[in-house]
Design an enzyme around this catalytic site. Sequence first.
Site, mmCIF file in Angstrom:
data_model
loop_
_atom_site.group_PDB
_atom_site.id
_atom_site.type_symbol
_atom_site.label_atom_id
_atom_site.label_comp_id
_atom_site.label_asym_id
_atom_site.label_seq_id
_atom_site.Cartn_x
_atom_site.Cartn_y
_atom_site.Cartn_z
ATOM 1 N N LYS A 1 -1.603 -1.294 -3.956
ATOM 2 C CA LYS A 1 -2.587 -0.216 -3.995
ATOM 3 C C LYS A 1 -1.810 1.090 -3.926
ATOM 4 O O LYS A 1 -1.018 1.301 -3.007
ATOM 5 C CB LYS A 1 -3.562 -0.295 -2.821
ATOM 6 C CG LYS A 1 -4.523 0.906 -2.807
ATOM 7 C CD LYS A 1 -5.270 1.041 -1.491
ATOM 8 C CE LYS A 1 -6.066 2.357 -1.499
ATOM 9 N NZ LYS A 1 -6.735 2.644 -0.211
ATOM 10 N N TYR B 1 0.857 -1.192 0.000
ATOM 11 C CA TYR B 1 0.000 0.000 0.000
ATOM 12 C C TYR B 1 0.893 1.242 0.000
ATOM 13 O O TYR B 1 1.576 1.520 0.983
ATOM 14 C CB TYR B 1 -0.886 -0.051 1.254
ATOM 15 C CG TYR B 1 -1.908 1.061 1.423
ATOM 16 C CD1 TYR B 1 -2.167 2.004 0.443
ATOM 17 C CD2 TYR B 1 -2.645 1.136 2.609
ATOM 18 C CE1 TYR B 1 -3.113 2.996 0.634
ATOM 19 C CE2 TYR B 1 -3.596 2.122 2.812
ATOM 20 C CZ TYR B 1 -3.831 3.053 1.823
ATOM 21 O OH TYR B 1 -4.771 4.032 2.018
#
Length: 292
Positions: A153, A125
């Site tokens: 992400k 992330y």
Amino acid sequence: MVTPLRGPDEIDFDGASRLIERLIEGGVAGLFILGTTGEAPSLSYRLRGEFIRFVCKTVDKRVPVLVGVTDTSVVESIAVAGVAADAGADAVVLSMPYYFPAGQTELVHYIRRLVPQLPLPVMLYNMPSLTKVNFDIESLAQLTDLSQVIGVKDSGGDLAYFERLTALKQQRPDWSVLIGPEHLMATSLGLGGDGGVNGGANIYPKLFVRCYQATRDGDQAAETALQNQIEKLQAIYLVGKYASRHIKGTKSALSILGICDDKLAEPFNHFEPPERARVAEVLESLNTDLIE
């Protein structure tokens, strides 16, 4: 997904159940809990565990559940990941520890040391605005040999970076590369992205699912109409003056729609009536035929 709360350390279970059903019925491909919109760093470990177990039980494998395990403590990240695995989650989401910024060499070593200790597949992330550390493309390239890492992400908001990120799928074609900023989702798909982790989908999941599908199908007219509604929705994040306004706007909208309470974790306050009225105005301005 937001974390519906009734008090400083109490889950709004009824609201959470309604939200989960709304999301699944809306067609989302999965749920990401205990991320930024989920206020994870502000929640006790007891509550995080309780929420993980509740969500996994309620979802009951209808869609994948991804659990955020980012923490300032390696030991706590491993512990939360263990709870997620025991509860039946499908993957964990990991960023760098916040507070003390790490260098790129430290980042790579940290991921290499930690990932093998986690019991589930890992989505990395990139959230530089809050962790103070950017996952450089060169660092991620060094991590493509970790089979347990299944994708990234990216919430950095830099489309040039995102395009370079998707190029790493040449080395790892199995990776999912997802974008965080929801207004960029349609554009990101054209750059090789695989989808979005959209906070606004808490409010109107069908809007984002339809925009994703229209973009994938090459239906330019539908994509433009849906993107216009997504752009209008962004106005709820401009209400208020503090950094917490993104979560406040989302929870305020969910409360207005009767889905869950709008309480935030301490030390943050929910919107007062004037701000709440502005959020309601934004919702009323949207085209219900496209969003519901």
